[in-house]
Design a protein around this motif. Structure first.
Motif, PDB file in Angstrom:
ATOM      1  N   GLN A   1      -9.640  47.714  55.120  1.00 13.11           N
ATOM      2  CA  GLN A   1      -8.604  47.236  54.212  1.00 13.11           C
ATOM      3  C   GLN A   1      -9.208  46.981  52.838  1.00 13.11           C
ATOM      4  N   VAL A   2      -8.344  47.026  51.836  1.00 14.84           N
ATOM      5  CA  VAL A   2      -8.761  46.871  50.453  1.00 14.84           C
ATOM      6  C   VAL A   2      -8.260  45.533  49.920  1.00 14.84           C
ATOM      7  N   GLN A   3      -9.132  44.831  49.211  1.00 16.43           N
ATOM      8  CA  GLN A   3      -8.752  43.618  48.512  1.00 16.43           C
ATOM      9  C   GLN A   3      -8.645  43.906  47.025  1.00 16.43           C
ATOM     10  N   LEU A   4      -7.589  43.406  46.408  1.00 16.06           N
ATOM     11  CA  LEU A   4      -7.338  43.623  44.994  1.00 16.06           C
ATOM     12  C   LEU A   4      -7.279  42.285  44.282  1.00 16.06           C
ATOM     13  N   VAL A   5      -7.998  42.180  43.172  1.00 15.18           N
ATOM     14  CA  VAL A   5      -8.043  40.952  42.397  1.00 15.18           C
ATOM     15  C   VAL A   5      -7.732  41.267  40.952  1.00 15.18           C
ATOM     16  N   GLU A   6      -6.620  40.705  40.460  1.00 16.55           N
ATOM     17  CA  GLU A   6      -6.227  40.892  39.073  1.00 16.55           C
ATOM     18  C   GLU A   6      -6.844  39.808  38.192  1.00 16.55           C
ATOM     19  N   SER A   7      -7.071  40.148  36.936  1.00 13.40           N
ATOM     20  CA  SER A   7      -7.557  39.192  35.960  1.00 13.40           C
ATOM     21  C   SER A   7      -7.124  39.641  34.570  1.00 13.40           C
ATOM     22  N   GLY A   8      -7.247  38.752  33.606  1.00 13.14           N
ATOM     23  CA  GLY A   8      -6.953  39.087  32.226  1.00 13.14           C
ATOM     24  C   GLY A   8      -5.638  38.557  31.696  1.00 13.14           C
ATOM     25  N   GLY A   9      -4.834  37.953  32.552  1.00  8.87           N
ATOM     26  CA  GLY A   9      -3.579  37.394  32.092  1.00  8.87           C
ATOM     27  C   GLY A   9      -3.804  36.166  31.234  1.00  8.87           C
ATOM     28  N   GLY A  10      -2.750  35.748  30.555  1.00  7.58           N
ATOM     29  CA  GLY A  10      -2.847  34.592  29.701  1.00  7.58           C
ATOM     30  C   GLY A  10      -1.640  34.451  28.816  1.00  7.58           C
ATOM     31  N   LEU A  11      -1.778  33.593  27.815  1.00  9.97           N
ATOM     32  CA  LEU A  11      -0.713  33.314  26.857  1.00  9.97           C
ATOM     33  C   LEU A  11      -1.033  33.968  25.527  1.00  9.97           C
ATOM     34  N   VAL A  12      -0.106  34.765  25.031  1.00 12.81           N
ATOM     35  CA  VAL A  12      -0.267  35.422  23.739  1.00 12.81           C
ATOM     36  C   VAL A  12       1.035  35.338  22.964  1.00 12.81           C
ATOM     37  N   GLN A  13       0.934  35.493  21.651  1.00 15.28           N
ATOM     38  CA  GLN A  13       2.116  35.532  20.808  1.00 15.28           C
ATOM     39  C   GLN A  13       2.693  36.936  20.771  1.00 15.28           C
ATOM     40  N   ALA A  14       3.970  37.019  20.483  1.00 14.37           N
ATOM     41  CA  ALA A  14       4.620  38.315  20.354  1.00 14.37           C
ATOM     42  C   ALA A  14       3.867  39.184  19.353  1.00 14.37           C
ATOM     43  N   ALA A  23      -9.719  44.736  40.164  1.00 16.53           N
ATOM     44  CA  ALA A  23     -10.917  45.168  40.857  1.00 16.53           C
ATOM     45  C   ALA A  23     -10.621  45.325  42.339  1.00 16.53           C
ATOM     46  N   ALA A  24     -10.982  46.461  42.880  1.00 11.56           N
ATOM     47  CA  ALA A  24     -10.768  46.758  44.286  1.00 11.56           C
ATOM     48  C   ALA A  24     -12.078  46.678  45.045  1.00 11.56           C
ATOM     49  N   SER A  25     -12.038  46.059  46.199  1.00  9.16           N
ATOM     50  CA  SER A  25     -13.200  45.987  47.068  1.00  9.16           C
ATOM     51  C   SER A  25     -12.783  46.325  48.491  1.00  9.16           C
ATOM     52  N   GLY A  26     -13.763  46.664  49.300  1.00  6.31           N
ATOM     53  CA  GLY A  26     -13.463  47.069  50.660  1.00  6.31           C
ATOM     54  C   GLY A  26     -13.569  48.576  50.803  1.00  6.31           C
ATOM     55  N   ARG A  27     -12.588  49.155  51.465  1.00  8.07           N
ATOM     56  CA  ARG A  27     -12.582  50.586  51.702  1.00  8.07           C
ATOM     57  C   ARG A  27     -11.566  51.259  50.795  1.00  8.07           C
ATOM     58  N   PRO A  28     -12.019  51.950  49.767  1.00  9.23           N
ATOM     59  CA  PRO A  28     -11.081  52.586  48.832  1.00  9.23           C
ATOM     60  C   PRO A  28     -10.470  53.872  49.358  1.00  9.23           C
ATOM     61  N   PHE A  29     -11.113  54.496  50.329  1.00  4.61           N
ATOM     62  CA  PHE A  29     -10.589  55.746  50.845  1.00  4.61           C
ATOM     63  C   PHE A  29      -9.237  55.530  51.506  1.00  4.61           C
ATOM     64  N   GLY A  30      -8.373  56.504  51.326  1.00  2.00           N
ATOM     65  CA  GLY A  30      -7.019  56.414  51.848  1.00  2.00           C
ATOM     66  C   GLY A  30      -5.992  56.070  50.790  1.00  2.00           C
ATOM     67  N   TYR A  31      -6.460  55.699  49.603  1.00  2.00           N
ATOM     68  CA  TYR A  31      -5.572  55.408  48.482  1.00  2.00           C
ATOM     69  C   TYR A  31      -5.735  56.484  47.424  1.00  2.00           C
ATOM     70  N   VAL A  32      -4.627  57.063  47.030  1.00  2.37           N
ATOM     71  CA  VAL A  32      -4.661  58.149  46.055  1.00  2.37           C
ATOM     72  C   VAL A  32      -4.583  57.639  44.630  1.00  2.37           C
ATOM     73  N   GLY A  33      -4.204  56.394  44.455  1.00  2.00           N
ATOM     74  CA  GLY A  33      -4.095  55.863  43.121  1.00  2.00           C
ATOM     75  C   GLY A  33      -3.760  54.385  43.121  1.00  2.00           C
ATOM     76  N   MET A  34      -3.511  53.872  41.937  1.00  2.00           N
ATOM     77  CA  MET A  34      -3.184  52.463  41.747  1.00  2.00           C
ATOM     78  C   MET A  34      -1.972  52.344  40.846  1.00  2.00           C
ATOM     79  N   GLY A  35      -1.277  51.243  40.984  1.00  2.66           N
ATOM     80  CA  GLY A  35      -0.131  50.988  40.143  1.00  2.66           C
ATOM     81  C   GLY A  35      -0.076  49.552  39.679  1.00  2.66           C
ATOM     82  N   TRP A  36       0.663  49.342  38.614  1.00  3.04           N
ATOM     83  CA  TRP A  36       0.943  48.010  38.100  1.00  3.04           C
ATOM     84  C   TRP A  36       2.439  47.747  38.182  1.00  3.04           C
ATOM     85  N   ALA A  75     -16.188  54.491  39.063  1.00  8.37           N
ATOM     86  CA  ALA A  75     -17.479  53.948  39.456  1.00  8.37           C
ATOM     87  C   ALA A  75     -17.398  52.459  39.753  1.00  8.37           C
ATOM     88  N   LYS A  76     -16.489  51.762  39.087  1.00  8.65           N
ATOM     89  CA  LYS A  76     -16.334  50.324  39.275  1.00  8.65           C
ATOM     90  C   LYS A  76     -15.163  49.970  40.182  1.00  8.65           C
TER      91      LYS A  76
END
Length: 118
Positions: A1-14, A23-36, A75-76
């Protein structure tokens, strides 16, 4: 299984910018891509962008076109979402997800909050 950890959110002005990382960790095989995806209070989950691991083909939702850019570093095992010209309506919890071969997003992160002030 794959673990996904998001970062970079915050408060910004318009009009400001943020770069989200997933960042994905674990077994990446079996996934063809990523989405938001994103979900604002009282709203249904909305597709933002997706990218394939091989080739880097991208797809954007209407809300992201012209303002957001999805990219990946194989690579990452990391996918990014560069968000420019942010608007208050971009305020939401942003989730990254792994896309299985059949097309379903089967692995999800916990999300990162993005808040855009007027």
């Amino acid at each position: 299984q794959v673990q996904l950890v998001e970062s970079g959110g915050g408060l910004v002005q318009a009009g400001g910018s943020l770069r989200l990382s997933c960042a994905a960790s674990g077994r990446p095989f079996g996934y063809v891509g990523m989405g938001w995806f994103r979900q604002a209070p009282g709203k249904e989950r909305e597709f933002v962008a997706a990218i394939t691991w091989s080739g880097g083909t991208t797809v954007y939702g209407d809300s992201a076109k012209g303002r957001f850019t999805i990219s990946r570093d194989n690579a990452k095992n990391t996918v990014y979402l560069q968000m420019n010209s942010l608007k208050p309506e971009d305020t939401a919890v942003y989730y990254c997800a792994g896309r299985a071969l059949g097309g379903a997003f089967t692995s999800w992160g916990q999300g990162t909050q993005v808040t855009v002030s007027s």
